[in-house]
Design an enzyme around this catalytic site. Structure first.
Site, PDB file in Angstrom:
ATOM      1  CG  HIS A  60      -2.286  -0.996   0.794  1.00 36.92           C
ATOM      2  ND1 HIS A  60      -2.390  -1.963   1.908  1.00 36.92           N
ATOM      3  CD2 HIS A  60      -3.402  -1.107   0.027  1.00 36.92           C
ATOM      4  CE1 HIS A  60      -3.617  -2.684   1.361  1.00 36.92           C
ATOM      5  NE2 HIS A  60      -4.180  -1.567  -0.008  1.00 36.92           N
TER       6      HIS A  60
ATOM      7  CG  HIS B  70      -6.027  -1.952  -8.705  1.00 33.37           C
ATOM      8  ND1 HIS B  70      -6.930  -0.668  -8.403  1.00 33.37           N
ATOM      9  CD2 HIS B  70      -5.364  -1.749  -7.546  1.00 33.37           C
ATOM     10  CE1 HIS B  70      -6.849   0.055  -7.034  1.00 33.37           C
ATOM     11  NE2 HIS B  70      -6.232  -0.904  -6.970  1.00 33.37           N
TER      12      HIS B  70
END
Length: 237
Positions: free
Chosen positions: A110, A210
């Site tokens: 992240h 993604h």
């Protein structure tokens, strides 16, 4: 702007494909595979304990997934102290033990670590043979991404926060990433994502879209993924 562009681009592809009575991948040159592999995400919303992660991973396998992604790093932010690093490694070890050696694991960072912490953690997880480490450092600095890439055997993945083919250019040129992760819904649609995949292919880089949005986006990514030779795997929540 690129998200709005993506909506129009996907709608146009869908309209033309429907008018021809063909799937969208026909417009993109046709399929190069008869199935699109997927990995599961979001399955690990459980207490941050090894036993809980292991049980959640087994449940994901029971659904049918053979590839899983998760973030084991807890509250780590820029730095990762030894206690948190050890706990993160314990969680990865528990998942690996639960699913066995043949299930591919992807580790999510992240984008919240500095280079030093990212290199320490990625070297610590190498024995578990993860398929990639995703955004080990903030993705705005591709030179920092490259530092992590050259320091480990674990492939570095990034791209969900890059919103055009131009944003991917230098990362590919300097070898900062091994897996490109454009989000079709934010990068400008199927047309732009296809250009990014072609650019990645010239650097022998795989593409793994993604996909943290709706089933509609999953279907769009499915069509494009079916037509790309360097496509790796599709994210599914």
């Amino acid at each position: 702007f690129s998200t709005a562009q993506a909506a129009i681009d996907m709608a146009c592809h869908d309209i033309v494909a429907r008018s021809l009575g063909e799937p969208v991948h026909t417009l993109l040159g046709g399929p190069v595979r008869d199935h699109v592999p997927a990995y599961g995400n979001g399955w690990y919303q459980v207490p941050r304990e090894p036993a809980a992660f292991a049980e959640a991973a087994r449940k994901a396998l029971a659904v049918g997934y053979r590839r899983l992604k998760f973030d084991p790093f807890g509250d780590g932010d820029f730095v990762l102290d030894n206690v948190e690093l050890d706990r993160s490694v314990e969680l990865i070890a528990a998942v690996r033990d639960a699913v066995g050696p043949d299930v591919e694991l992807y580790i999510e960072g992240h984008g919240r670590f500095g280079v030093e912490a990212a290199i320490r953690l990625v070297r610590a997880i190498e024995p578990f043979r993860p398929g990639w480490i995703e955004e080990p450092v903030p993705p705005e600095n591709v030179d920092a991404l490259r530092e992590v890439t050259v320091a480990t055997s674990v492939p570095v993945a990034a791209g969900e926060r890059w919103y055009s083919r131009h944003a991917f250019r230098r990362a590919l040129e300097i070898g900062a990433i091994r897996i490109a992760q454009p989000d079709i819904g934010h990068v400008g649609g199927l047309t732009e994502a296809r250009k990014i995949a072609a650019a990645a292919d010239t650097h022998y880089v795989s593409v793994a879209f993604h996909n943290a949005a709706s089933p509609l986006m999953t279907m769009a990514a499915l069509q494009l993924g079916a037509s790309l030779q360097n496509f790796k795997v599709l994210e599914v929540f």
